[in-house]
Design a protein around this motif. Structure first.
Motif, PDB file in Angstrom:
ATOM      1  N   LEU A  52     -22.858  15.802 -16.671  1.00  0.00           N
ATOM      2  CA  LEU A  52     -22.015  15.674 -17.859  1.00  0.00           C
ATOM      3  C   LEU A  52     -22.418  16.776 -18.824  1.00  0.00           C
ATOM      4  N   SER A  77     -20.966  14.558  -8.986  1.00  0.00           N
ATOM      5  CA  SER A  77     -19.710  14.507  -9.742  1.00  0.00           C
ATOM      6  C   SER A  77     -19.884  15.300 -11.034  1.00  0.00           C
ATOM      7  N   PHE A  79     -18.438  16.517 -14.868  1.00  0.00           N
ATOM      8  CA  PHE A  79     -17.585  16.238 -16.023  1.00  0.00           C
ATOM      9  C   PHE A  79     -17.919  17.210 -17.161  1.00  0.00           C
ATOM     10  N   ARG A 101     -13.174  15.887 -14.336  1.00  0.00           N
ATOM     11  CA  ARG A 101     -12.459  15.399 -15.515  1.00  0.00           C
ATOM     12  C   ARG A 101     -13.112  15.983 -16.760  1.00  0.00           C
ATOM     13  N   HIS A 102     -12.341  16.095 -17.848  1.00  0.00           N
ATOM     14  CA  HIS A 102     -12.916  16.573 -19.112  1.00  0.00           C
ATOM     15  C   HIS A 102     -12.653  15.544 -20.212  1.00  0.00           C
ATOM     16  N   ALA A 115     -15.499   6.371 -16.457  1.00  0.00           N
ATOM     17  CA  ALA A 115     -15.447   7.585 -15.637  1.00  0.00           C
ATOM     18  C   ALA A 115     -16.801   7.875 -14.991  1.00  0.00           C
ATOM     19  N   GLY A 119     -17.807   8.235 -11.129  1.00  0.00           N
ATOM     20  CA  GLY A 119     -18.541   9.395 -10.633  1.00  0.00           C
ATOM     21  C   GLY A 119     -19.754   9.006  -9.809  1.00  0.00           C
TER      22      GLY A 119
END
Length: 380
Positions: A52, A77, A79, A101-102, A115, A119
Motif C-alpha cells: 500500500l 497485491s 495498491f 486499485r487506487h 480492499a 488483496g
C-alpha cells in the motif's frame, strides 16, 4: 506454520504512516517504509501480502515501486494512495497490471479495509496455488508409484502365503514317511530328518518374508488423506488453471462454481483427484476441433456432501472400464497405464468415504463424471 502476511505501508511522510498504522493495526500485521528503496528491501525480507504505497514520493514514485514489485514479487497485491487526481497515469498503471486499485486521499477506512482483505485473499490464492501447481505432478507420480508398489507387494505376498502352505504339507508328509517306516535304513531316516529340518527353515524364512511384505504393503498404501479441510472450489480453480493449455487444445471450458464446499481431505489429495478426473475428461475428447467441444465443471453442496460434476462432449466409457476403474480391483487384473490415474482416484475417494461415477457408457457420447466427498465436520 507460516506467519500471517503483512500490509506494507509506504509513505515519505511519517504522519501518514502513523495514521495508516493506527487505522489498520488492529486488523492486519503492519510494516512500514518511508521510501521505495526501503520498501523493496522489506519485500525481499518479510512476508508481505499487500503493498500500500503513496504515489508522490521523492526518488521513486508509487507507480514505479508497484512496477518493480510486480516484476520481483508478483504474488503481492499492489495498491496506491494519492492526493492527486491523474486519471491518465492511474489508468495506465492499472491497465499494465502494476496497480490493482487506487484510493484518493482522504481515503474511506471501510473501503480500504475491504480492499486490503481482498488483496490478502488474492495473495493467499497466488502463493498457495503456485505451491500446489508445483506439487501436483509430483504428487500424481508419487501416488502412481505408491499404488504400483502396493500392488506389486500384494502380488508377491500371495504366492509367498501359498508357498508356506505347501511347505507345511511337505513337512507333514516327511514326518509321515519317517514314522511309517520304523525299520528303514539309518541313512534314509537321516535324510528324511534333514529334509524335515530344511522344510522347517524354509517355512521360517517364508513366514518372515510374508510378515515383512505385510508391513511394507501397509507403509506403501498409507497416506495422510484426511489432513484437510480443503476447498473444492479452490482445488477446481487450481487444477483448471494447471491444465488450461491442454484444455485449450481440445475444448472450451465453463466453470460453474456454486456455494463452496469444504471437505475433509488433504488439499494435495483433493487436487490430485480433480486433476486425474479432468485429465480423463480431456483425453476423452478427440483433438482438432476445440471450438466444437465444451467441458463444464460444476461444484457445490448436496446435503452433507460436497461435489464436483464434470460434463463434456467426450467419448463415454465401456461398462467393463467403469467397473474396473471405480471398484476395487481383484489381483487377476492390473490396470493399463492410461487407466492408472482413475484407479488411484477410485481407491483414494473410497478411503475418504466418498464416491465417484462415470457415465454414460459406450456407444453414447457426452461423458459425465461426478465426484462426491463428505463435508468437513465444521461445515455440516
Amino acid at each position: 506454520m507460516h506467519s500471517e502476511p503483512s500490509i506494507l505501508c509506504v509513505d515519505d511522510d511519517p504522519a501518514n504512516l502513523i495514521a495508516l498504522s493506527y487505522a489498520l493495526g488492529d486488523r492486519f500485521p503492519i510494516l512500514t517504509a518511508n521510501s521505495g528503496r526501503e520498501a523493496i528491501d522489506v519485500l525481499a525480507k518479510r512476508n508481505v501480502g499487500v503493498l500500500l504505497s503513496d504515489q508522490r514520493m521523492p526518488e521513486m514514485q508509487g507507480f514505479e515501486l508497484c512496477r518493480i514489485a510486480k516484476e520481483r514479487f508478483p504474488d503481492v497485491s499492489r495498491f496506491i494512495i494519492t492526493a492527486y487526481s491523474d486519471p491518465g497515469a492511474i489508468r495506465e498503471a492499472i491497465n499494465c497490471g502494476h496497480v490493482i486499485r487506487h484510493f484518493i486521499k482522504p481515503w474511506n477506512e471501510e473501503d480500504l479495509v475491504k480492499a486490503l482483505r481482498t488483496g490478502i485473499d488474492a495473495y493467499h490464492m497466488a502463493t498457495l496455488g503456485r505451491a500446489l501447481q508445483a506439487r501436483l505432478p509430483r504428487a500424481s507420480r508419487d501416488a502412481a508409484s505408491t499404488f504400483v508398489l502396493g500392488r506389486t507387494l500384494h502380488e508377491i505376498a500371495n504366492p509367498a502365503v501359498a508357498a508356506i502352505a505347501m511347505l507345511e504339507v511337505l513337512e507333514l508328509k516327511a514326518a509321515e514317511i519317517e514314522s511309517g517306516f520304523p525299520d528303514a535304513p539309518s541313512e534314509l531316516s537321516e535324510k528324511l530328518r534333514d529334509m524335515g529340518a530344511c522344510v522347517r527353515e524354509a517355512m521360517a524364512a517364508m513366514n518372515t518374508l510374508a510378515s515383512r511384505l505385510d508391513v511394507f504393503t501397509q507403509l506403501a498404501t498409507e497416506s495422510p488423506l484426511t489432513d484437510g479441510p480443503s476447498s473444492i472450489a479452490y482445488a477446481v480453480r487450481i487444477v483448471a488453471n494447471t491444465l488450461a493449455g491442454e484444455i485449450r487444445e481440445c475444448s472450451l471450458l465453463d466453470l460453474d462454481i456454486g456455494p463452496d464446499a469444504t471437505v475433509a481431505a488433504d488439499e494435495v489429495a483433493l487436487a490430485q483427484i480433480v486433476f486425474n478426473l479432468l485429465e480423463h475428461m480431456i483425453e476423452s475428447i478427440p483433438p482438432g476441433a476445440p471450438g466444437e467441444n465444451r467441458i463444464t465443471i460444476r461444484t457445490g453442496r448436496d446435503g452433507d456432501q460436497g461435489f464436483v460434476e464434470m460434463s463434456g462432449t467426450g467419448i463415454g466409457v465401456t461398462a467393463e472400464t467403469e467397473r474396473n476403474l471405480l471398484w476395487p480391483l481383484d489381483s487377476s487384473r492390473q490396470p493399463m497405464a492410461r487407466e492408472l490415474g482413475l484407479v488411484i482416484v477410485g481407491e483414494t475417494v473410497r478411503a475418504l468415504g466418498g464416491r465417484v461415477s462415470l457415465h454414460p457408457v459406450l456407444p453414447s457420447r457426452g461423458l459425465k463424471i461426478r465426484l462426491e466427498l463428505p463435508l468437513a465436520p465444521a461445515c455440516t
